[in-house]
Design a protein around this motif. Sequence first.
Motif, PDB file in Angstrom:
ATOM      1  N   LEU A  79      -8.659  -0.568  30.404  1.00 37.89           N
ATOM      2  CA  LEU A  79      -8.978  -0.626  31.830  1.00 37.89           C
ATOM      3  C   LEU A  79      -8.441   0.580  32.578  1.00 37.89           C
ATOM      4  N   CYS A  80      -7.711   1.466  31.881  1.00 36.25           N
ATOM      5  CA  CYS A  80      -7.237   2.638  32.620  1.00 36.25           C
ATOM      6  C   CYS A  80      -7.629   3.940  31.935  1.00 36.25           C
ATOM      7  N   HIS A  81      -7.246   4.124  30.664  1.00 36.97           N
ATOM      8  CA  HIS A  81      -7.470   5.455  30.106  1.00 36.97           C
ATOM      9  C   HIS A  81      -8.328   5.487  28.854  1.00 36.97           C
ATOM     10  N   ALA A  82      -9.157   4.460  28.630  1.00 36.42           N
ATOM     11  CA  ALA A  82     -10.046   4.519  27.473  1.00 36.42           C
ATOM     12  C   ALA A  82     -10.911   5.789  27.496  1.00 36.42           C
ATOM     13  N   PRO A  83     -11.432   6.193  28.667  1.00 38.29           N
ATOM     14  CA  PRO A  83     -12.232   7.425  28.676  1.00 38.29           C
ATOM     15  C   PRO A  83     -11.414   8.660  28.307  1.00 38.29           C
ATOM     16  N   SER A  84     -10.097   8.640  28.618  1.00 39.16           N
ATOM     17  CA  SER A  84      -9.271   9.781  28.220  1.00 39.16           C
ATOM     18  C   SER A  84      -9.121   9.808  26.714  1.00 39.16           C
ATOM     19  N   VAL A  85      -8.913   8.620  26.131  1.00 36.62           N
ATOM     20  CA  VAL A  85      -8.755   8.555  24.681  1.00 36.62           C
ATOM     21  C   VAL A  85     -10.021   9.095  24.019  1.00 36.62           C
ATOM     22  N   VAL A  86     -11.174   8.633  24.474  1.00 38.10           N
ATOM     23  CA  VAL A  86     -12.434   9.065  23.864  1.00 38.10           C
ATOM     24  C   VAL A  86     -12.734  10.526  24.221  1.00 38.10           C
ATOM     25  N   GLY A  87     -12.697  10.837  25.514  1.00 38.73           N
ATOM     26  CA  GLY A  87     -13.115  12.161  25.988  1.00 38.73           C
ATOM     27  C   GLY A  87     -12.206  13.278  25.484  1.00 38.73           C
ATOM     28  N   LEU A  88     -10.888  13.089  25.638  1.00 38.02           N
ATOM     29  CA  LEU A  88      -9.985  14.163  25.216  1.00 38.02           C
ATOM     30  C   LEU A  88      -9.937  14.291  23.700  1.00 38.02           C
ATOM     31  N   ASN A  89     -10.093  13.159  22.986  1.00 41.48           N
ATOM     32  CA  ASN A  89     -10.168  13.258  21.528  1.00 41.48           C
ATOM     33  C   ASN A  89     -11.361  14.097  21.112  1.00 41.48           C
ATOM     34  N   ARG A  90     -12.480  13.893  21.794  1.00 41.19           N
ATOM     35  CA  ARG A  90     -13.670  14.685  21.475  1.00 41.19           C
ATOM     36  C   ARG A  90     -13.454  16.156  21.782  1.00 41.19           C
ATOM     37  N   SER A  91     -12.915  16.439  22.994  1.00 37.14           N
ATOM     38  CA  SER A  91     -12.852  17.828  23.453  1.00 37.14           C
ATOM     39  C   SER A  91     -11.678  18.582  22.837  1.00 37.14           C
TER      40      SER A  91
ATOM     41  N   PRO B 136      -2.175  32.350  37.064  1.00 35.90           N
ATOM     42  CA  PRO B 136      -1.665  32.620  35.718  1.00 35.90           C
ATOM     43  C   PRO B 136      -1.429  31.352  34.910  1.00 35.90           C
ATOM     44  N   ALA B 137      -1.182  30.236  35.570  1.00 40.08           N
ATOM     45  CA  ALA B 137      -1.003  28.981  34.829  1.00 40.08           C
ATOM     46  C   ALA B 137      -1.446  27.836  35.725  1.00 40.08           C
ATOM     47  N   SER B 138      -2.542  27.176  35.334  1.00 38.96           N
ATOM     48  CA  SER B 138      -3.058  26.071  36.150  1.00 38.96           C
ATOM     49  C   SER B 138      -3.055  24.787  35.335  1.00 38.96           C
ATOM     50  N   SER B 139      -2.731  23.710  36.005  1.00 41.99           N
ATOM     51  CA  SER B 139      -2.785  22.433  35.304  1.00 41.99           C
ATOM     52  C   SER B 139      -3.701  21.475  36.054  1.00 41.99           C
ATOM     53  N   ILE B 140      -4.249  20.520  35.306  1.00 40.85           N
ATOM     54  CA  ILE B 140      -5.097  19.482  35.888  1.00 40.85           C
ATOM     55  C   ILE B 140      -4.366  18.163  35.722  1.00 40.85           C
ATOM     56  N   VAL B 141      -4.179  17.446  36.823  1.00 37.71           N
ATOM     57  CA  VAL B 141      -3.550  16.131  36.760  1.00 37.71           C
ATOM     58  C   VAL B 141      -4.596  15.120  37.201  1.00 37.71           C
ATOM     59  N   TYR B 142      -4.818  14.092  36.403  1.00 43.20           N
ATOM     60  CA  TYR B 142      -5.794  13.098  36.836  1.00 43.20           C
ATOM     61  C   TYR B 142      -5.353  11.709  36.438  1.00 43.20           C
ATOM     62  N   SER B 143      -6.057  10.740  36.974  1.00 47.68           N
ATOM     63  CA  SER B 143      -5.693   9.366  36.696  1.00 47.68           C
ATOM     64  C   SER B 143      -6.928   8.475  36.864  1.00 47.68           C
ATOM     65  N   MET B 144      -6.716   7.238  37.338  1.00 48.19           N
ATOM     66  CA  MET B 144      -7.810   6.265  37.374  1.00 48.19           C
ATOM     67  C   MET B 144      -9.022   6.692  38.191  1.00 48.19           C
ATOM     68  N   GLY B 145      -8.826   7.576  39.160  1.00 48.91           N
ATOM     69  CA  GLY B 145      -9.959   8.022  39.972  1.00 48.91           C
ATOM     70  C   GLY B 145     -10.980   8.777  39.144  1.00 48.91           C
TER      71      GLY B 145
ATOM     72  N   ARG C  94      -0.643   8.100  32.881  1.00 49.10           N
ATOM     73  CA  ARG C  94      -0.818   6.728  32.458  1.00 49.10           C
ATOM     74  C   ARG C  94      -0.216   5.783  33.490  1.00 49.10           C
ATOM     75  N   GLY C  95      -0.738   4.556  33.513  1.00 47.89           N
ATOM     76  CA  GLY C  95      -0.332   3.638  34.573  1.00 47.89           C
ATOM     77  C   GLY C  95       0.846   2.753  34.258  1.00 47.89           C
ATOM     78  N   GLN C  96       1.046   2.394  32.976  1.00 46.22           N
ATOM     79  CA  GLN C  96       2.087   1.430  32.654  1.00 46.22           C
ATOM     80  C   GLN C  96       3.112   2.039  31.722  1.00 46.22           C
ATOM     81  N   ASN C  97       4.310   1.453  31.744  1.00 48.83           N
ATOM     82  CA  ASN C  97       5.437   2.034  31.017  1.00 48.83           C
ATOM     83  C   ASN C  97       5.134   2.335  29.554  1.00 48.83           C
ATOM     84  N   ASN C  98       4.322   1.494  28.892  1.00 49.69           N
ATOM     85  CA  ASN C  98       4.087   1.789  27.486  1.00 49.69           C
ATOM     86  C   ASN C  98       2.612   1.755  27.108  1.00 49.69           C
TER      87      ASN C  98
END
Lengths: 147, 678
Positions: B134-146, B284-293, B328-332
Amino acid sequence: MPVYVDVLRCIGCKACEVACKREHNGKPHIAVLPAEGRAAVPLLCHHCKDATCALVCYSGALTTDGDRVSFDAAKCTGCGICALACPFGVIWSDKLAHKCDLCYPAELPSCVATCPAQALSTDYDVVSRRVRYKAAQASVIEGKRSI
Amino acid sequence: MPRSTVSTVCPYCAVGCGLQITTERGVATGIEYNPQHPVSHGALCPKGNASLEVINNKDRLTFPMKKVGDIWARISWEEALDLVGQRLSKALRDWGPESLGFLASSKCTNEENYLIEKLARTIGSRNVDNCARLCHAPSVVGLNRSLGAAGMTNPIPDLANSRCIFIIGSNLAENHPVITQWIHRAKDAGAVVIVADPRYTPTAWLADIFLQIRPGTDVALLNAMARLIIDEGWIDEKFIAARTTGYTGLVEALKGCSAEWAEGICGIPAQRIFQSAEAYALSPASSIVYSMGITQHTTGTDNVQALANLALICGQLGREGTGVLPLRGQNNVQGACDMGALAEFYPGYRPADDPATVESFSMAWDAQSLPLGRGLTAPEMIDGANDGRIKAMYIVGEDPVNSESNSRHVKEALSSLEFLVVQDIFMTSTSQLADLVLPAACWAEKEGTFTSTERRVQWTNLAVRPPGEARSDLWIVCEVANRMGLNFDYAGAEEVLSEINRTVPAYRGVTRSRLNATGIIWPCPNQDHPGTPILHIEAFKTMDGRGRILPVSFRHPAEGPSDEFPFTLTTGRIAVHHNAGSMTRRSPSLAEREPEPFAEINPMDARRLGISQGEMVNVTTARGMMEALARISERVPSGVVFMPFHFPGANILTSGARDEVAGIPEFKVAACNIARRD
């Protein structure tokens, strides 16, 4: 040393309120005021040099003590005149006055220790130092914010 | 009696702040701050500060209970465990392993999650999942792919080294407040902060450039930024040539994605999109921070891949201050995924549909008939319960009735199960539907490891004993497993961790003796390895070591505004509450600050509908209705309504539409109407 607030850093999360409440048996001494959803301002005792609360306190519960305005609960009559005298509205009273004691004798007030945004500090110069640092940086890089 | 201080890890979000609990006479009485902690530096958010109110709460479950008619009857552990064993075994016998569903918990330790998924799979069920769905399944799938790995690429303190921080779909100032100090540090050193969000949140207060985006239009913004970066020649050609594949395909796919096109879709002025693209690409150094949005959309996986594309074409990966950082949203929740409490992965992200995975775990666990193939995800298990495929469920530390979208559907489904056992620290809307409720220990009453959002594995200690007869989840799961004919004979978390060291390569060097005050960031392949704070320094974790640029195209959210439901409802978290609220709504010092559900409405909309500040309104969607206090605020743009999901009912409203690849429901966009309650 009182607690100084960097309003530019505060995120309005209220960690300080909850921490202060826990440390003072459910009677917090700090309040975070939201400002139109655009900013938030933590309000707490300034530990004034010429403290009007200490001036009006006829029982001697509030006294200036070096850098801080200290409070002796045993002497407090709960009259509440200090709350009226405080120019910042940061003292309140039920049957006892409640105001910031800087978590004395702890080394660091709990609100300062816990602030997730480091918006609170006991270093009076930290806010102006941050601003000076930014201005200096801007002047070095042709008056622009660096990228 | 001795007064002592015990180090634990905060049980709320995934920042992993150190939380030192002082105990007197076996009772948790105070909190001490730990300025030495590598991430929190002593800071705690309001939830962490109020966490003792969870330990000492009068509502804690203190003995096992069985539902007899409409009444909860106290029973002994012996009876409760026998009952779970019998009923699960019966379901297994009568309907087969696929009729069982297991929900592991992102609140439990790695060791507990590992055992829950081991239990499920050893008895032959593929259906194990956790709320990461319900929170980061797309990250698991998307980042694993990319990128070949799903975790945060860089640790939290590394944000201080960024010169441009692009925060999209994350209200970290409220949801991960302690991270703010690192953003401030970067800003002090001159970093530009870009925040994209439909609401003007406290995170937006940190922004130099604020992009007020229409909900569900992230791909359009990100594609337009990528197109600008390509057109203006701001790409990192060397990086693209040496370390990526698929660039030409992206150039082709982005042809129609001009900034003006995106302005029409996202409502962000093209000029600001240009500024953001320039700042991100050229720093020179950029980061992307994202979450549930980003993730909680039907286009969640696309959103994640569009972000990865930006980072790849600009070469903003594999160095200090760069990276793609899913918070990530929860402690573990990170650990629960690492431990394989996911429908498609065995521990260590070994694909469940690969026969080699099954073979290797059959050996490691000395088990026959481990299931091959992807199981049902959490929302699919609910669907399965509804249509009769799932007969029995074992839910640990989750409250799907409040946390899944379309609550009414969840409630009906769980009520129709043959057997439901729920293990939790409090009664929840979900455990109310159970046949049996098992009282669990909270974080401070057990030991084990939690893995924070930055992949930092930290050991948490037992500070106090659980109340009444409550037991650690580890003990309960072992007892249940033993009653199902398995041999889960573990002395404690340390012994389970040493098995994890053997079966999960990234945790091989994360042994108990090495877990000191700062923890270890995985991958840590051996005992002498210091851990890996920054991923992808030399190569990506993909098969050929190259990052994959995978073009995505814009699709509208599943629900658009209609005549009946002219507003867009978006949901989120607020600083003093956490997820389904079973902990924070019971903490007096948090609940008194936000006691009731509210709906944020733009002043223009409120005026038009005659709604005044603080009045009760009805928020309606195609699925149901909820009452909330109107909070009239310019934080939300006209046409958008925001509600926190911490109060029961908010998820009655949300849409059941899911991302096809990752299975996440679209919590962030639902068509709604709002009206005075006359």
